[in-house]
Design a protein around this motif. Structure first.
Motif, mmCIF file in Angstrom:
data_model
loop_
_atom_site.group_PDB
_atom_site.id
_atom_site.type_symbol
_atom_site.label_atom_id
_atom_site.label_comp_id
_atom_site.label_asym_id
_atom_site.label_seq_id
_atom_site.Cartn_x
_atom_site.Cartn_y
_atom_site.Cartn_z
ATOM 1 N N LEU A 14 39.935 39.318 43.316
ATOM 2 C CA LEU A 14 39.202 39.794 44.641
ATOM 3 C C LEU A 14 38.421 41.038 44.313
ATOM 4 O O LEU A 14 37.179 41.024 45.105
ATOM 5 C CB LEU A 14 40.033 40.082 45.536
ATOM 6 N N LEU A 15 38.763 42.022 43.195
ATOM 7 C CA LEU A 15 37.832 42.992 42.861
ATOM 8 C C LEU A 15 36.448 42.507 42.325
ATOM 9 O O LEU A 15 35.847 43.871 42.211
ATOM 10 C CB LEU A 15 38.487 44.035 41.968
ATOM 11 N N PHE A 16 36.544 41.575 41.895
ATOM 12 C CA PHE A 16 35.356 41.300 41.037
ATOM 13 C C PHE A 16 34.102 40.335 42.089
ATOM 14 O O PHE A 16 33.255 39.849 41.573
ATOM 15 C CB PHE A 16 35.502 40.068 39.968
ATOM 16 N N ILE A 17 34.343 40.274 43.288
ATOM 17 C CA ILE A 17 33.546 39.667 44.174
ATOM 18 C C ILE A 17 32.156 40.022 44.129
ATOM 19 O O ILE A 17 30.899 39.525 44.086
ATOM 20 C CB ILE A 17 34.067 39.757 45.452
ATOM 21 N N PRO A 18 31.916 41.481 44.044
ATOM 22 C CA PRO A 18 30.712 42.045 43.957
ATOM 23 C C PRO A 18 30.124 42.201 42.534
ATOM 24 O O PRO A 18 28.860 42.710 42.595
ATOM 25 C CB PRO A 18 30.717 43.477 44.570
ATOM 26 N N ALA A 19 30.613 41.587 41.414
ATOM 27 C CA ALA A 19 30.337 41.842 40.384
ATOM 28 C C ALA A 19 29.185 40.998 40.014
ATOM 29 O O ALA A 19 28.570 40.075 40.817
ATOM 30 C CB ALA A 19 31.366 41.578 39.331
ATOM 31 N N TYR A 20 28.461 41.192 38.596
ATOM 32 C CA TYR A 20 27.269 40.361 38.336
ATOM 33 C C TYR A 20 27.607 38.840 38.277
ATOM 34 O O TYR A 20 28.614 38.414 38.415
ATOM 35 C CB TYR A 20 27.266 40.661 36.685
ATOM 36 N N ARG A 21 26.741 38.130 38.658
ATOM 37 C CA ARG A 21 26.613 36.721 39.053
ATOM 38 C C ARG A 21 25.690 36.166 37.977
ATOM 39 O O ARG A 21 24.262 36.384 37.910
ATOM 40 C CB ARG A 21 26.385 36.207 40.133
ATOM 41 N N SER A 22 25.793 35.052 37.230
ATOM 42 C CA SER A 22 24.997 34.302 36.330
ATOM 43 C C SER A 22 24.242 33.247 37.230
ATOM 44 O O SER A 22 24.407 33.044 38.391
ATOM 45 C CB SER A 22 25.551 33.624 35.340
ATOM 46 N N LEU A 92 30.744 35.529 49.144
ATOM 47 C CA LEU A 92 32.182 35.548 49.451
ATOM 48 C C LEU A 92 32.834 34.192 49.406
ATOM 49 O O LEU A 92 33.807 34.004 48.692
ATOM 50 C CB LEU A 92 32.434 35.985 51.025
ATOM 51 N N PHE A 93 32.306 33.099 49.911
ATOM 52 C CA PHE A 93 32.754 31.900 49.791
ATOM 53 C C PHE A 93 32.971 31.156 48.380
ATOM 54 O O PHE A 93 33.833 30.821 47.973
ATOM 55 C CB PHE A 93 32.002 30.775 50.611
ATOM 56 N N GLN A 94 31.906 31.533 47.687
ATOM 57 C CA GLN A 94 31.869 30.864 46.511
ATOM 58 C C GLN A 94 32.810 31.777 45.399
ATOM 59 O O GLN A 94 33.657 30.873 44.679
ATOM 60 C CB GLN A 94 30.488 30.840 45.608
ATOM 61 N N ARG A 95 32.928 32.790 45.512
ATOM 62 C CA ARG A 95 34.008 33.829 44.868
ATOM 63 C C ARG A 95 35.442 33.148 45.142
ATOM 64 O O ARG A 95 36.212 33.081 44.472
ATOM 65 C CB ARG A 95 33.873 35.224 45.033
ATOM 66 N N LEU A 96 35.546 33.014 46.614
ATOM 67 C CA LEU A 96 37.134 32.802 47.120
ATOM 68 C C LEU A 96 37.269 31.541 46.623
ATOM 69 O O LEU A 96 38.511 31.107 46.212
ATOM 70 C CB LEU A 96 37.009 32.925 48.547
ATOM 71 N N PHE A 149 38.598 35.190 32.890
ATOM 72 C CA PHE A 149 38.258 36.347 33.984
ATOM 73 C C PHE A 149 36.780 36.525 33.784
ATOM 74 O O PHE A 149 36.227 36.765 34.782
ATOM 75 C CB PHE A 149 38.923 37.619 33.570
ATOM 76 N N ILE A 150 36.531 36.693 32.495
ATOM 77 C CA ILE A 150 34.930 36.652 32.451
ATOM 78 C C ILE A 150 33.983 35.829 32.738
ATOM 79 O O ILE A 150 32.987 35.985 33.505
ATOM 80 C CB ILE A 150 34.770 37.139 30.802
ATOM 81 N N VAL A 151 34.458 34.659 32.358
ATOM 82 C CA VAL A 151 33.676 33.132 32.486
ATOM 83 C C VAL A 151 33.745 32.718 34.263
ATOM 84 O O VAL A 151 32.608 32.418 34.549
ATOM 85 C CB VAL A 151 34.253 32.141 31.674
ATOM 86 N N ASP A 152 34.865 33.100 34.594
ATOM 87 C CA ASP A 152 34.937 32.303 35.973
ATOM 88 C C ASP A 152 34.667 33.296 37.191
ATOM 89 O O ASP A 152 33.894 32.959 38.089
ATOM 90 C CB ASP A 152 36.422 31.662 35.992
ATOM 91 N N HIS A 153 35.323 34.637 37.063
ATOM 92 C CA HIS A 153 35.159 35.423 38.169
ATOM 93 C C HIS A 153 34.377 36.381 38.063
ATOM 94 O O HIS A 153 34.048 37.181 39.137
ATOM 95 C CB HIS A 153 36.900 36.116 38.173
ATOM 96 N N ILE A 154 33.686 36.392 36.896
ATOM 97 C CA ILE A 154 32.271 37.522 36.859
ATOM 98 C C ILE A 154 31.186 36.619 36.557
ATOM 99 O O ILE A 154 30.213 36.225 37.673
ATOM 100 C CB ILE A 154 32.389 38.584 35.851
ATOM 101 N N HIS A 155 31.092 35.728 35.480
ATOM 102 C CA HIS A 155 30.122 35.087 35.167
ATOM 103 C C HIS A 155 29.793 33.961 36.262
ATOM 104 O O HIS A 155 28.669 33.634 36.508
ATOM 105 C CB HIS A 155 30.286 34.307 33.794
ATOM 106 N N PHE A 156 30.844 33.259 36.618
ATOM 107 C CA PHE A 156 31.181 32.364 37.679
ATOM 108 C C PHE A 156 30.869 30.898 37.075
ATOM 109 O O PHE A 156 30.051 30.371 36.720
ATOM 110 C CB PHE A 156 29.894 32.397 38.614
ATOM 111 N N GLN A 157 32.157 30.128 37.208
ATOM 112 C CA GLN A 157 32.440 28.661 36.996
ATOM 113 C C GLN A 157 33.763 28.512 37.583
ATOM 114 O O GLN A 157 34.484 29.334 38.220
ATOM 115 C CB GLN A 157 32.161 28.285 35.397
#
Length: 528
Positions: A14-22, A92-96, A149-157
């Motif tokens: 949850l802490l990574f919600i505001p992080a960088y998004r690819s 928020l939705f996509q991160r959750l 953590f890197i690929v899914d919750h920051i980079h996003f997949q």
């Protein structure tokens, strides 16, 4: 206890919600919009955005289900023409959704831990209760995987969701539930077709162990025929074909299957992805680049242009000095790289851990020699290898090298300053836990050599320590010396090339380890 750990790790995510998004964030938002707003017939022809739907139909349905919930967060995200839409509610939705989908990864992990705990594996080893059991280590190594953590919750997949299904499939096969294992793998294939690379391991193991029951390992073709079970073969065939029928059937009926397949297999992409995967082609590209520089400087060859792949672009390109590589050649090399492992698997019936080993080698062979391999695909090797790392000492050694190098190779995905300490911390936490606990799990009476990392020899240790000066050069010296203006692609090339050496080393070492193993020792918890 297990689900408490899952809850704790989910809170960290949850802490990574505001992080960088690819750009993958926009890719999946667009897929939400396509599947929600358009009829099925247009899913694989819609091209308002450049990020067209190019995953198999079951993943499209997964996006559709998510869109039914997304509309309550912000319905504007489901408008196809709203390109690059990223309201706070959308983020928020996509991160959750990724965190929630990871429950499948947790379930797959739990099933694998159950197998390790109940199968009797490593009962003869001397693991220390103070440092936890093999199944507990497996739980934390998987759930705390730095790469996810890197690929899914920051980079996003949504890789955790997919690997959860793969782990569930592996666990079912390890537990002897072959039909269930084949079902879950068929589902996985229809969610993301990159897993076709490891399909040969499933095919060989299931065919040999389920369709030829009681056949001895040295059985001739004539003997095999006498042991063939048509009933079991039909069960597997109907299970797998049933999943494919549900997935692709509607598009066949609508005469849209051609559009689906053209999206799934876009061969107009180049040999290497924008961020070079640390594989054989990264070394090949690097060699071509240095040959180009030498050709310009010493007039050794007639070089008129530089290789376009050094700009990090996703496109077809021609190598400048070395022969250019075709998709057909990469397919041939990939096939050749996995055939010996498949033969070994066929000749070792009744050994479920050999199935996982062959799975790792198929993933590694496709990663090393495949066409347009993404750097994220290194997780296809690391995730199943984790299951073996708590069973055998040699596989723990390979895991320590491969996971460290593989996770480091993902660093270029996060290039903003804010994420720099995050990715370093994720890698260090995972690596320190793995080194400390696996070294205690496989503790030997003989003390380790000085100046070496736990379980590794001196050369392997020096190689991993070499990541530190590589990182410092990329982050400090490269911009300080002004090289970022003249050679902007140098850090990526160095990262890919250096890490490719480690992945190739692990591939060759593990192949040798697998080929020399007997087929009857899968129940032993030996230390060698």
């Amino acid at each position: 206890m297990f689900w408490s750990v899952v809850l704790l790790i989910s809170c960290v995510k949850l802490l990574f919600i505001p992080a960088y998004r690819s750009t993958d964030f926009e890719v999946h938002r667009n897929w939400l919009a396509i599947t929600h707003s358009l009829p099925i017939k247009k899913w694989y022809t819609e091209s308002t955005s450049e990020w067209t739907l190019d995953y198999p139909p079951l993943f499209a349905w997964f996006e559709y289900i998510l869109s039914l919930i997304a509309q309550f967060f912000d319905p504007k995200m489901l408008i196809v023409s709203n390109l690059n839409y990223a309201s706070p509610e959308t983020v928020l939705f996509q991160r959750l959704s990724v965190i929630f989908a990871d429950l499948m990864f947790a379930y797959g992990t739990k099933e694998c831990c159950k197998y390790v705990l109940s199968s009797g594996l490593r009962k003869s080893s001397r693991w220390n209760f103070r440092w936890s059991s093999p199944s507990a280590m497996l739980q934390l190594l998987l759930l705390g995987n730095a790469g996810l953590f890197i690929v899914d919750h920051i980079h996003f997949q949504y890789n955790g969701f997919l690997y959860g299904i793969q782990l569930l499939s592996i666990a079912k096969i390890l537990q002897g539930s072959y039909v269930a294992g084949s079902f879950w793998f068929a589902v996985l294939l229809n969610l993301k077709h990159i897993y076709a690379y490891v399909a040969p391991a499933y095919l060989v193991y299931l065919l040999r162990n389920y369709c030829f029951p009681q056949a001895p390992s040295n059985a001739s073709l004539k003997d095999l025929n006498t042991h063939f079970s048509m009933r079991r073969f039909t069960e597997l065939a109907c299970t797998v074909s049933g999943v494919f029928l549900v997935s692709f059937g509607p598009f066949v009926v609508m005469n849209e299957i051609g559009n689906v397949l053209s999206r799934l297999f876009p061969f107009k992409r180049g040999l290497s992805h924008a961020y070079w995967a640390p594989n054989f082609w990264a070394l090949y590209n690097t060699a071509d680049k240095f040959a180009t520089i030498a050709g310009h400087k010493y007039n050794l060859v007639n070089v008129t242009s530089s290789a376009t792949m050094t700009g990090g672009l996703v496109q077809e390109f021609e190598h400048t000095v070395l022969p250019s590589i075709s998709p057909r050649l990469t397919f041939l090399l990939t096939l050749l790289s996995i055939v010996p492992a498949l033969v070994k698997l066929w000749l070792s019936p009744g050994n479920p851990l050999h199935f996982v080993r062959c799975l790792v080698l198929c993933a590694c062979g496709s990663f090393m020699f495949g066409w347009h391999v993404h750097e994220k695909a290194v997780l296809m090797i690391i995730i199943p290898l984790t299951v073996l790392a708590v069973v055998w000492r040699r596989e723990a050694q390979i895991y320590l090298i491969l996971s460290t190098v593989g996770h480091y190779s993902l660093f270029p995905l996060l290039f903003t300053p804010f994420e720099l300490p995050i990715k370093v911390s994720l890698l260090l936490i995972h690596a320190i836990y793995a080194f400390l606990n696996l070294s205690h799990l496989f503790a030997l009476d003989k003390p380790a050599a000085s100046w070496t990392l736990p379980l590794l020899n001196r050369a392997e240790s020096l190689y991993l320590v070499g990541l530190v000066p590589l990182f410092l050069f990329e982050q400090i010296l490269h911009p300080a010396l002004g090289l970022d203006k003249r050679f902007p692609f140098l850090p990526l090339m160095l990262t890919s090339g250096y890490c490719a050496c480690g992945v190739l080393y692990c591939f060759l070492q593990y192949y040798w380890h697998f080929m020399k193993m007997s087929g009857s020792n899968h129940k032993r918890g030996v230390l060698s």
